[in-house]
Design an enzyme around this catalytic site. Sequence first.
Site, PDB file in Angstrom:
ATOM      1  CB  THR A 168      78.066  46.770   1.110  1.00  0.00           C
ATOM      2  OG1 THR A 168      78.538  46.282  -0.140  1.00  0.00           O
ATOM      3  CG2 THR A 168      77.287  45.674   1.809  1.00  0.00           C
ATOM      4  N   PRO A 169      75.517  49.073   2.263  1.00  0.00           N
ATOM      5  CG  PRO A 169      73.246  49.506   1.897  1.00  0.00           C
ATOM      6  CD  PRO A 169      74.459  48.920   1.252  1.00  0.00           C
ATOM      7  CB  CYS A 170      77.065  46.800   6.580  1.00  0.00           C
ATOM      8  SG  CYS A 170      78.383  47.962   6.910  1.00  0.00           S
ATOM      9  CG  HIS A 171      73.815  52.169   7.677  1.00  0.00           C
ATOM     10  ND1 HIS A 171      74.399  52.249   6.420  1.00  0.00           N
ATOM     11  CD2 HIS A 171      72.617  52.772   7.575  1.00  0.00           C
ATOM     12  CE1 HIS A 171      73.573  52.907   5.617  1.00  0.00           C
ATOM     13  NE2 HIS A 171      72.484  53.219   6.280  1.00  0.00           N
ATOM     14  NE  ARG A 172      69.953  51.751   4.047  1.00  0.00           N
ATOM     15  CZ  ARG A 172      70.241  52.081   2.786  1.00  0.00           C
ATOM     16  NH1 ARG A 172      70.336  51.142   1.862  1.00  0.00           N
ATOM     17  NH2 ARG A 172      70.431  53.328   2.451  1.00  0.00           N
TER      18      ARG A 172
END
Length: 114
Positions: free
Chosen positions: A63-67
């Site tokens: 889950t690429p939450c840095h986006r």
Amino acid sequence: MGMTACKMNSKKTISFFQHVYDLVQSIPAGKVTTYRHIAHTMNTKDARRVGHALHANSDSDKTPCHRVVFADGRLAPGYVFGGPNEQMRRLQLEGVECIDGRINLKKYLYIPKN
DNA sequence: ATGCTGACCGAGC
DNA sequence: CGCTCGGCCAGCA
């Protein structure tokens, strides 16, 4: 006809979290979205809860939450995988310009769909 | 139950 | 453009 939240699941917190994670996973590399947009897609105004869900995220690969950034393009001060600095680093790795801790949403915004 | 907090946001100054 | 403030509402002590 996206229903607001899946009532079929017994654990509603998990389904809300999962819904957030699903939307975050739909953000393509090189793009970002905002807490606000995720909340809006999920038919709620509570962007804070979205942030709360991401705070509980334990797998930044899946889950690429840095986006996910603020509605004004600023980075999340409490990014749990190393702080805003690390979030900025990951974004720049994908070609997202981060100027003064801020993303140009005109250029990089992605709006998640249900 | 109740009060406090927060990976938020928009209005107002 | 920047800072403050109130509202929002689920989670938790």
